[in-house]
Design an enzyme around this catalytic site. Structure first.
Site, PDB file in Angstrom:
ATOM      1  N   LYS A 110      -0.522  -2.842  -9.687  1.00 26.64           N
ATOM      2  CA  LYS A 110       0.744  -2.301  -9.200  1.00 26.64           C
ATOM      3  C   LYS A 110       1.561  -1.865 -10.394  1.00 26.64           C
ATOM      4  O   LYS A 110       1.434  -2.438 -11.483  1.00 26.64           O
ATOM      5  CB  LYS A 110       1.524  -3.381  -8.429  1.00 26.64           C
ATOM      6  CG  LYS A 110       2.541  -2.807  -7.486  1.00 26.64           C
ATOM      7  CD  LYS A 110       1.835  -2.246  -6.268  1.00 26.64           C
ATOM      8  CE  LYS A 110       2.743  -1.977  -5.117  1.00 26.64           C
ATOM      9  NZ  LYS A 110       1.953  -1.971  -3.877  1.00 26.64           N
TER      10      LYS A 110
HETATM   11  N1  GLU Z   1       1.437   1.191  -2.161  1.00 27.24           N
HETATM   12  C1  GLU Z   1       0.532   1.030  -1.064  1.00 27.24           C
HETATM   13  C2  GLU Z   1       0.220  -0.434  -0.833  1.00 27.24           C
HETATM   14  O1  GLU Z   1       0.990  -1.291  -1.188  1.00 27.24           O
HETATM   15  C3  GLU Z   1      -0.708   1.895  -1.229  1.00 27.24           C
HETATM   16  C4  GLU Z   1      -1.558   1.599  -2.414  1.00 27.24           C
HETATM   17  C5  GLU Z   1      -2.669   2.597  -2.634  1.00 27.24           C
HETATM   18  O2  GLU Z   1      -2.879   3.459  -1.802  1.00 27.24           O
HETATM   19  O3  GLU Z   1      -3.326   2.473  -3.670  1.00 27.24           O
HETATM   20  O4  GLU Z   1      -0.745  -0.777  -0.226  1.00 27.24           O
END
Ligand code: GLU
Length: 420
Positions: A110
């Site tokens: 993240k």
């Molecule tokens: N931000 C989204 C999540 O928390 C998508 C992450 C992604 O598609 O890599 O799942």
């Protein structure tokens, strides 16, 4: 679950409490516990950005890669004044577990930048995004770590990231990020995917509990990318969406809200406030209103020890990451509420991100119906596995999802071995 209330609102503590509990239940080997308990890599960058008035501002950004055991790290980037390292750590770990629950070949990561995007111009956001990407250029890539949108980031942010990375590589590398515009390697169905996933798992949950859509009253908290698509798809599928919560106030109509009209209203007015088809409601009080499904799709820590006891929903479907604290879990379990945990309920987004990455690498793009069918199959299988695991091991759905995920990642690490 042992966690003191002063730590209750720290997402890292919430993640760690569930991880420890699930690992103990699994009898996870101590060495593997040590590997998976903490992120593999944490990158902090201080990014200089020239603001429109000529001033130079320094923004702090993070990228935490929790695990790359099952494939490239994967996960979104958020822009918010509340971003901090513990939050990004928790969100990165949740990505590892989420990808493992739906069994796609990614680890977890993240990113985030501490900033207030509402107070920045498009040009400032672009310069900040590009410099952040440039600072991370050695650490990201289609085979290393693949960012995506999250809170306050979108297709445009991903286009800038893709372009900046590509300029450094001296060639177009569209598989470096997902959630891009269709025209530059995005996938059909990606924008709606997280909301669609919320609906798919709700369909499975009501089937299991012997409920029917037409009599199922739904309250959705959040009307951003996840909440608006979840509400719209569910309303169009026959659910009765009676409440929508937003940070600046909510809406309630016991006879159901016309969500298609609300989506248009928000596009025109940039807020849901003043929508004529429903009465005003308090965002936090909506969580406690009488309904069958509560879908928190906004942010962390909205269901806590302070309100869990008053929640009336039969099902909670977590479209957001970390909306329920670990302390609240115990209260909800005593109330016998059926939880569809975040690492399952919102996994539709990263699942279609996986499809996007596959399509970019193949250079061949799928029809939307193919994307949606494949998504449904993956989520229905994951839902069945989690619920079956919970029933056979006598744990709640959240702990079952963690156990399933930890077991899959631990198995991979054992198989690969430790490089000396
Ligand atoms: N931000 C989204 C999540 O928390 C998508 C992450 C992604 O598609 O890599 O799942």
């Amino acid at each position: 679950m042992s966690i003191s209330t002063d730590k209750e609102l720290n997402p890292w503590e919430s993640q760690a409490a569930r991880f420890d509990f699930a690992a103990r239940k699994l009898g996870l080997d101590e060495g593997l516990w040590k590997i998976l308990r903490f992120p593999a890599r944490e990158i902090i960058v201080h990014i200089p950005v020239q603001m429109d008035d000529g001033r130079i501002e320094i923004f702090t950004g993070f990228r935490v890669q929790h695990s790359m055991a099952r494939g490239p790290a994967k996960g979104g980037v958020r822009f918010s004044p509340d971003v901090n390292l513990d939050e990004v750590r928790a969100l990165a770990s949740w990505m590892t577990w989420k990808c493992a629950v739906v069994n796609i070949p990614f680890g977890g990561a993240k990113g985030g930048i501490i900033c207030d995007p509402k107070k920045m111009s498009m040009a400032e956001l672009e310069r900040m995004t590009r410099r952040y990407t440039a600072e991370l250029v050695e650490f990201i890539g289609p085979e290393k770590d693949v960012p995506a949108p999250d809170m306050n980031t979108n297709e445009q942010t991903m286009a800038w990231m893709m372009d900046t990375y590509s300029m450094h590589m001296r060639q177009t590398v569209n598989a470096v990020v997902t959630g891009k515009p269709l025209n530059i390697g995005g996938s059909r169905g990606r924008r709606e995917a997280t909301g669609r996933g919320v609906m798919i798992v709700c369909n499975e949950a009501i089937k299991k509990l012997g409920m029917v859509k037409e009599n199922t009253r739904v309250i959705v908290q959040g009307f951003g990318n996840v909440g608006s698509h979840a509400a719209q798809l569910m309303a169009n599928a026959g659910y009765k969406v009676i409440g929508i919560g937003e940070y600046d106030g909510g809406l309630f109509n016991k006879d159901g809200i016309d969500i298609n009209a609300l989506v248009e209203y928000k596009q025109r007015n940039n807020t849901i406030q003043g929508f004529p088809g429903a009465g005003k409601a308090d965002n936090m009080e909506l969580l406690e209103a009488d309904c069958d499904i509560l879908a928190p799709c906004a942010t962390e820590n909205v269901i806590t020890s302070k309100n869990a006891d008053r929640i009336k929903a039969r099902i909670i479907a977590e479209g957001a990451n970390g909306p329920t604290t670990a302390v609240a879990d115990d209260i909800l379990q005593r109330k016998n509420i059926f939880i569809i945990p975040d690492i399952l309920a919102n996994a539709g987004g990263v699942t279609v991100s996986y499809f996007e990455w596959v399509q970019d690498r193949q250079g061949f793009f799928w029809k939307e119906s193919v994307v949606n069918e494949q998504l449904e199959q993956i989520l229905v299988d994951a839902f069945d596995s989690v619920v079956h695991y919970a029933e056979t091991h006598g744990v709640n759905n959240r702990i079952a999802a963690y156990m399933l995920a930890i077991d899959r990642v631990a198995y991979t690490i054992r198989q690969r071995g430790i490089y000396a």
